[in-house]
Design an enzyme around this catalytic site. Structure first.
Site, short mmCIF file in Angstrom:
data_model
loop_
_atom_site.label_atom_id
_atom_site.label_comp_id
_atom_site.label_asym_id
_atom_site.label_seq_id
_atom_site.Cartn_x
_atom_site.Cartn_y
_atom_site.Cartn_z
N HIS A 176 0.82 -1.22 0.00
CA HIS A 176 0.00 0.00 0.00
C HIS A 176 0.85 1.26 0.00
O HIS A 176 0.38 2.32 -0.41
CB HIS A 176 -0.92 0.02 1.22
N HIS A 201 5.94 6.24 6.91
CA HIS A 201 5.54 5.80 5.58
C HIS A 201 5.03 6.99 4.78
O HIS A 201 4.94 8.10 5.31
CB HIS A 201 4.47 4.71 5.66
N HIS A 203 2.42 8.87 1.67
CA HIS A 203 1.18 8.94 0.90
C HIS A 203 1.35 9.97 -0.21
O HIS A 203 1.88 11.07 0.00
CB HIS A 203 0.00 9.35 1.79
N THR A 288 -6.00 4.21 7.45
CA THR A 288 -6.17 2.96 6.72
C THR A 288 -6.90 1.97 7.63
O THR A 288 -6.94 2.15 8.85
CB THR A 288 -4.82 2.35 6.30
#
Length: 334
Positions: A176, A201, A203, A288
């Site tokens: 993802h 992480h 996005h 998420t």
């Protein structure tokens, strides 16, 4: 007396005839008794009864509202016969209860749900997450969901105290996003409370927006305290000139999804922060599944610059992996 024919032999002895007629009557009685016997109590009855004692899995339910078949059969469908929990597409009606016979309902035990596949597409995207698993219902009915649109004039939250340090770690494409796990990246303090850095992480584009404006990229630094509560720091990135600042962690994409790759050098997460550490702070959730609430969000007021080639690389691998903004509701942003 008319001779009794058995095969090619002629039997005309009265005693032998009476013996055979008696045997025929005995066999007829056994056949009549077998006609009324439930399936599973015959020659292999003990084995079949043991099989029937086990609760069926969800995928074992026959079409027709979860009722058992009227013929008593309880065998699993063959591999590839039907997907988990779905009726057999090739069914011709043979699984339905016989006319005039009321099938007994099964009493299946609870079974574990398989992890549903989620993503950002039309069929598996954010608008469907809350419907895809009971454990993800908060994605659809939660009242403190993230991300949100933030008014530029909002709040005056006290700055975070960062205690970051260079650390070895791994980078992984988790299917993802690109995620970096550091062995010991340090911690932060918010109002005197300590949260250790767990991972960060990416996005693309940004999930949070400022006064309706979306940015090319957003990094989430995820922290956890001793009690398991999460605090996330979000950093918005603009696209800028080329730079090697992040090549140590992002230049080479992992070759396989789900397989961690060791960083070639220690990385200091402070390199992801703007010079001024003031933030927008609010109570929110994971962005998420399972969209768990109770997450303390801190979105940095100042942006950073990321090279265009890196942003393009993220978009090539995981385009549009951003959840749309959610209603603020009765929450306030400090």
């Amino acid at each position: 007396m008319v001779p009794l024919l058995v095969g090619c032999e002629v039997l005309d002895a009265p005693d032998r005839t009476r013996e055979l007629e008696g045997r025929v009557n005995e066999l007829s009685a056994e056949v009549s008794a077998m006609a009324g016997r439930p399936v599973g109590t015959g020659k292999h009855g003990a084995h079949e009864a043991d099989q029937g004692a086990h609760a069926p899995h969800a995928s074992d339910e026959p079409p027709g509202g979860g009722h058992a078949r009227s013929d008593g059969a309880g065998a699993k469908p063959a591999d590839g016969e039907r997907p988990h929990g779905e009726p057999n597409a090739a069914s011709d009606g043979h699984d339905a209860p016989a006319a005039g016979h009321k099938a007994e309902p099964t009493t299946a035990q609870p079974v574990s749900h398989q992890v549903a596949h989620w993503g950002y597409g039309r069929k598996d995207g954010p608008e469907h997450w809350g419907e895809m698993s009971p454990e993800w219902s908060t994605c659809g009915n939660g009242e403190q969901q993230s991300p949100i649109d933030i008014e530029a004039k909002a709040g005056d939250a006290p700055p975070i105290t960062f205690h970051y340090q260079a650390s070895r770690g791994t980078v992984v494409d988790n299917g993802h996003t690109l995620q970096v796990d550091l062995a010991n990246g340090g911690d932060i303090e918010i109002d005197g409370h300590t949260y250790e850095l767990v991972q960060f992480h990416v996005h693309t584009p940004s999930e949070h927006t400022i006064a309706g404006e979306q940015y090319p990229l957003e990094v989430h630094l995820v922290h956890k305290d001793a009690g398991g509560r999460l605090a996330v720091v979000g950093v918005l990135f603009d696209s800028g000139e080329d730079s090697k600042a992040y090549d140590g962690i992002w230049k080479k994409w992992p070759a396989q999804v789900g397989k961690p790759m060791a960083l070639k050098r220690a990385f200091d997460p402070s390199e992801l922060l703007p010079a001024v550490h003031s933030t927008f702070r609010y109570d929110g959730s994971l962005t998420t599944p399972p969209c768990t609430e109770g997450v303390l969000w801190n979105v940095m007021r100042r942006t950073k610059i990321a090279p265009r080639r890196l942003i393009d690389a993220f978009r090539d691998h995981h385009p549009d992996n951003a959840r749309p903004v959610m209603p603020l509701g009765e929450r306030t942003v400090s």
